[in-house]
Design a protein around this motif. Structure first.
Motif, short mmCIF file in Angstrom:
data_model
loop_
_atom_site.label_atom_id
_atom_site.label_comp_id
_atom_site.label_asym_id
_atom_site.label_seq_id
_atom_site.Cartn_x
_atom_site.Cartn_y
_atom_site.Cartn_z
N PRO A 736 0.82 -1.22 0.00
CA PRO A 736 0.00 0.00 0.00
C PRO A 736 0.85 1.26 0.00
N PRO A 737 0.29 2.40 -0.42
CA PRO A 737 1.04 3.66 -0.46
C PRO A 737 1.20 4.31 0.91
N PHE A 738 0.59 3.73 1.93
CA PHE A 738 0.61 4.30 3.27
C PHE A 738 1.65 3.58 4.14
N GLY A 739 2.31 4.34 5.05
CA GLY A 739 3.19 3.75 6.04
C GLY A 739 4.54 3.30 5.53
N ARG A 740 5.00 3.82 4.40
CA ARG A 740 6.31 3.41 3.86
C ARG A 740 7.45 4.16 4.56
N PHE A 741 8.70 3.80 4.18
CA PHE A 741 9.88 4.39 4.80
C PHE A 741 10.45 5.50 3.92
N TYR A 742 10.79 6.64 4.56
CA TYR A 742 11.41 7.76 3.87
C TYR A 742 12.69 8.13 4.62
N LEU A 743 13.81 8.07 3.93
CA LEU A 743 15.13 8.22 4.57
C LEU A 743 15.81 9.51 4.12
N GLY A 744 16.44 10.21 5.10
CA GLY A 744 17.21 11.41 4.79
C GLY A 744 16.79 12.60 5.63
N GLY A 745 17.76 13.50 5.92
CA GLY A 745 17.47 14.71 6.67
C GLY A 745 17.61 14.51 8.17
N ASP A 746 16.90 15.36 8.92
CA ASP A 746 17.05 15.36 10.37
C ASP A 746 16.00 14.51 11.09
N GLY A 747 15.12 13.85 10.34
CA GLY A 747 14.13 12.99 10.97
C GLY A 747 12.91 13.70 11.49
N LEU A 748 12.92 15.03 11.41
CA LEU A 748 11.75 15.80 11.82
C LEU A 748 10.83 15.98 10.62
N SER A 749 9.56 15.85 10.82
CA SER A 749 8.61 16.08 9.73
C SER A 749 7.34 16.67 10.30
N ASN A 750 6.99 17.85 9.81
CA ASN A 750 5.74 18.45 10.23
C ASN A 750 4.55 17.85 9.50
N PHE A 751 4.82 17.16 8.42
CA PHE A 751 3.74 16.62 7.62
C PHE A 751 3.95 15.13 7.39
N SER A 752 2.98 14.34 7.75
CA SER A 752 3.02 12.91 7.48
C SER A 752 1.77 12.58 6.68
N TYR A 753 1.84 12.89 5.39
CA TYR A 753 0.66 12.82 4.55
C TYR A 753 0.01 11.44 4.56
N ASP A 754 0.85 10.42 4.65
CA ASP A 754 0.37 9.08 4.41
C ASP A 754 0.84 8.09 5.48
N GLY A 755 1.03 8.58 6.69
CA GLY A 755 1.47 7.71 7.76
C GLY A 755 2.87 7.18 7.58
N ARG A 756 3.66 7.88 6.77
CA ARG A 756 5.02 7.43 6.48
C ARG A 756 5.91 7.44 7.72
N GLU A 757 6.94 6.61 7.70
CA GLU A 757 7.94 6.60 8.76
C GLU A 757 9.16 7.36 8.27
N ILE A 758 9.55 8.37 9.03
CA ILE A 758 10.67 9.23 8.67
C ILE A 758 11.92 8.74 9.39
N ILE A 759 12.99 8.46 8.64
CA ILE A 759 14.27 8.02 9.22
C ILE A 759 15.32 9.07 8.86
N GLY A 760 15.89 9.71 9.84
CA GLY A 760 16.86 10.76 9.58
C GLY A 760 18.21 10.21 9.14
N MET A 761 18.88 10.98 8.28
CA MET A 761 20.27 10.69 7.93
C MET A 761 20.94 11.98 7.54
N ARG A 762 21.99 12.34 8.25
CA ARG A 762 22.63 13.64 8.11
C ARG A 762 23.46 13.72 6.83
N GLY A 763 23.61 14.94 6.33
CA GLY A 763 24.38 15.17 5.11
C GLY A 763 23.53 15.19 3.87
#
Length: 875
Positions: A736-763
């Protein structure tokens, strides 16, 4: 001879008069203005005291007088001298004067005049920075109204000098200036004029007489006394090469590490975590450390024969002469007095064999003090033998060999009697005691006490640096009382942040009450400012841009459901909504999506395989609504439901929550939904996306692991691994398009359009390390991330814990399992700082550099990036 005696008498008399005058004055009056009184100091006269009056600016305390009305004293005499000395010793007076106001026959009337010392109005500093001034004001401990005397001024000057000596300003001088106050009578202001001079650095530590132990090894043993920064790795390289050619035998006699130590000892001295400054107290301690290092290497007779230190300009030079003596070795090690455990078990645990280099420190450590608990004392004490002792005695020293007899006193087993806690001013006793594993009546177990300390620290309510255990053994009856000492620290957290994103200016606020109490909710006296002390957690979070975006979250945790077992129940609800800003009445232009969710979680602490394990069960429901929204979902209009069960098994042995030094945290979780497509015989190939995903079905597997290793003192290496995989039951439906993994950045997200999981990675930019298809981001169904961090604390103060770090990271997200390649990842490195404030939690500021180009992304997606994280969002 007679002349000599007379001269001696007059000299003594003169000294007595001068001594008395140095403390005050005896002023003589008379019967009246026309009848002056004459006093012969060589022939004192006895008078009766007819009256005593006081004058001057200071009141008189009659208890300080050595005479009273009605007494017969000699004038002048010892009583008056003792009184003057007593008054001076108080330090309260600027002038002391005793006056004979009048005499009636043999009756004398006295007046004691006391002039009060000046009082302090204010004090300031010259020659300091603002931060230094703040430190000094706290250290001096003086305030308005204090009496100004020589003792106060000398004490303050000494405190200031010590403060700057500790900072390396060894030639600091302090001039104390008194300035009369223009508004307040008999009051002064004090100015501390500080001349710091130049900071003294240790230029050279010369160690002479060492033959078998290199300078580098000995210098490293001195923990606080360090030479200043030096970096000249190629200095006299030609000389070193020529020496190696001429003296091949010398280089064959040592291993490569020793030769590197010799070469770099006078060429490279890096000062990263320890500054080079000379403090005599630290230097004395480091001389002991130097001898201890010799003892560890087998030189039990090593001594310092001479040492000196001297200033050359702003540089400090230290010379130390040593006599190494001979290296010794263990020969025969025997045990006496052991009845519980056989000698074979004790010898194996001791870990020292015949022929090993004699090391008293290692011997004592293996007997009583190993951090991993694999020592003889732990073996006995973990089985109740609190009164155990092991005394190693040298019974024979022959040539270079030493025989050791370890005399064991096992004692009798002890049981816990009273278990108490002290220092808690907010947290209720039962909240602390329910985490305690030492139960009255049980056998004493040192491992249980250590475990209890870890449990109390993990609560987050107490200062981890001030945690202590106070045992009170009673060998007569075989019991021990245990008192756990804690110090409360603020555990509630307030978070406020603002940022600018695709939807404009976003304001986020959150508050978490981590030691809440519902039991005291309706008790008026318990609100200070909120009812607390029962260990419950109540949290609120809100984010908004106005009409474009709103997010609300409320959660509550009861850590001991029922009050008897550590079963934590958590209930949470949240709602998120985003629109394009248009009115809902505009049916063609209005776009919106929303997620409403609720969860119920039960966490059980386990006793097996050990009590570091816990298991959790979570039931989660989410409802997605999409209205005219394209680009993020497989359908533009409709809704989706997700009902899932999450099972998590975790083990956490981290020794402290804020700045861990040892331990690990490992968790495995699986999230599953019912396999709806397997219950019926529907043709999913002909269904629309809205129909396929009306009820989401998937399975999601995640592994998180983090290890902490103390390198030396508080220098800590943290290695982390994170992996996730999302799969489907039916290939005709897919992931499904909901709840997938998104990698990169500081791990903060003000918007979770689709229940995604945010994983931070610096640089790297936000979410750019996940698949990128058809010009837009697509969440990964599988990802992995590795992190290595080297951490060092600046301050471990619980009110503001600060540590710096250097990191290496590698990670990537893949669209599906077929594309997964664990050796093809994006890499980054950088530096950061973490600041823990009890009110706001852990704040992170990092600079990272992404080394690898990200296909399909702008050049700004990698390279140099600054990141801000909140409460381990990057981790």
């Amino acid at each position: 001879m007679k002349i000599s005696k007379q001269l001696t008498f007059f000299l003594v008399l003169l000294l007595v008069i001068c001594y008395t005058a140095s403390y005050g004055q005896i002023v003589v009056g008379g019967d009246g203005p026309d009848k002056p009184m004459t006093i012969d100091y060589a022939n004192p006269v006895e008078y009766e005291i007819g009256g005593i009056t006081s004058s001057g600016t200071a009141p008189l305390d009659q208890r300080l007088l050595s005479f009273h009305v009605g007494d017969h004293i000699m004038i002048p005499g010892d009583e008056i001298t003792k009184t003057i000395k007593s008054l001076w010793k108080t330090g309260l007076y600027d002038d002391v004067e005793i006056t004979v106001t009048r005499v009636n026959g043999n009756v004398a009337f006295l007046d004691v005049r006391l002039e009060d010392r000046a009082r302090l109005v204010s004090f300031g500093f010259k020659g300091t920075t603002k931060s230094e001034e703040n430190d000094l004001r706290e250290k001096l401990g003086i305030s308005q109204g204090n009496i100004i005397n020589d003792n106060m001024k000398t004490t303050c000057a000494n405190v200031i000098r010590k403060y700057y000596v500790d900072k390396g300003f060894y030639s600091c001088s302090v001039n104390v200036q008194e300035i009369p106050d223009e508004k307040v009578k008999n009051a002064k202001n004090i100015l501390f004029d500080i001349q710091k001079s130049k900071r003294v650095r240790i230029s050279k530590i010369a160690i002479n007489g060492n033959k078998d132990v290199t300078d580098a090894v000995l210098l490293r043993s001195m923990k606080e006394t360090k030479e200043k920064l030096l970096f000249r790795p190629f200095y006299k390289l030609d000389t070193a090469i020529a020496y190696s050619i001429r003296h091949k035998g010398y280089y064959e006699s040592k291993d490569i590490k020793e030769h590197l130590d010799d070469y770099f000892a006078d060429r490279v001295k890096l000062r990263i975590f320890k500054k080079s400054k000379f403090i005599k107290e630290n230097y004395e301690n480091d001389k002991v450390n130097l001898i201890n290092k010799y003892n560890e290497l087998g030189f039990r007779d090593a001594i310092i024969t001479r040492d000196t230190f001297y200033l050359d300009g702003r540089d400090m030079h230290i010379d130390i002469d040593v006599d190494e003596g001979h290296r010794y070795y263990f020969r025969n090690i025997t045990f006496v007095g052991n009845t519980i455990y056989p000698t074979t078990v004790l010898s194996r645990l001791l870990g020292i064999s015949k022929g090993d280099v004699y090391n008293q420190t290692l011997l004592n450590k293996n007997l009583t003090m190993k951090e991993d608990g694999e020592d003889l004392a732990s073996l006995y004490m973990n089985n109740g033998y609190l009164f155990f002792s092991a005394n190693p005695v040298e019974v024979a020293v022959e040539n270079d060999s030493i025989d050791i007899e370890i005399r064991i006193r096992e004692g009798k087993q002890a049981r816990y009697n009273k278990i108490t806690v002290s220092g808690n001013t907010k947290t209720n006793d039962n909240v602390i005691l329910r985490e305690v594993t030492t139960i009255p009546g049980q056998l004493f177990n040192r491992a249980d006490i250590i475990r209890t300390q870890q449990m109390l620290m993990s609560l987050g309510y107490f200062n981890q640096e001030k945690m202590d255990v106070q045992p009170k053994p009673n060998e007569a009856n075989g019991t021990v009382d245990i008192n756990y000492v804690v110090e409360e620290t603020s555990s509630d957290q307030l978070s406020l942040s603002a940022g600018y994103g695709a939807m404009g200016f976003v304001i986020t606020a959150g508050v978490a009450f981590n030691n809440f109490s519902t039991r005291n909710f309706f008790k008026k006296d318990a609100w200070s400012p909120i009812p607390g002390g029962d260990g419950q957690r109540l949290a609120f979070n809100v984010s908004t841009t106005g009409s474009l975006y709103q997010y609300y979250n409320v959660s509550f945790t009861e850590p001991w459901l029922g009050g008897k077992k550590p079963n934590a129940l958590t209930v949470g609800v949240y709602y998120q909504r985003q629109t394009n800003g248009m009115k809902k009445s505009d049916t063609t232009g209005f776009r919106a999506s929303s997620i409403a969710g609720a969860s119920l979680s039960l966490v059980n602490k386990l006793k097996w395989p050990d009590d570091y394990f816990q298991m959790s069960h979570t039931l989660s429901y989410e409802y997605y609504t999409v209205t005219n929204w394209s680009g993020y979902y497989f359908f533009n209009n409709g809704n989706a439901n997700s009902l899932s069960y999450i099972f998590t098994l975790a083990r956490n042995s981290v020794n402290a929550p804020i700045y861990p030094r040892e331990g690990s945290s490992i968790s495995f979780s699986v999230q599953v939904t019912p396999p709806y497509s397997l219950f019926g015989h529907k043709d999913y190939t002909s269904m629309t996306d809205q129909e396929k995903f009306r009820w989401l079905e998937f399975h999601k597997w995640k592994v998180n692991a983090s290890w902490f290793t103390r390198i030396v003192q508080n220098l800590v290496l943290n290695v982390r691994l994170k992996m996730g995989f999302m799969g489907c039951y039916n290939k005709n439906i897919g992931i499904p398009p909901f709840g997938r993994f998104y990698l990169g950045g500081d791990g903060l997200s003000n918007f979770s359009y689709d229940g995604r999981e945010i994983i931070g990675m610096r640089g790297y930019d936000e979410e750019v390390l996940s698949p990128y298809l058809d010009g837009s981001s697509t969440g990964a169904s599988i990802y992995q991330k590795f992190t290595a961090e080297l951490r060092y604390p600046i301050t471990l103060n619980p009110s503001a814990t600060i540590y710096v770090l250097a990191f290496l990271e590698a990670g990537k997200g893949w669209l599906n399992i077929q594309e997964y390649n664990p050796f093809s990842m994006y890499k980054s490195a950088g530096l950061g700082v973490r600041v823990y404030l009890p009110m706001f939690g852990l704040l992170g500021f990092d600079w990272g550099y992404g080394f690898d180009e990200v296909p399909g992304r702008a050049k700004s997606a990698w390279g140099s990036h600054f990141h801000i994280s909140i409460n381990q969002s990057i981790d």
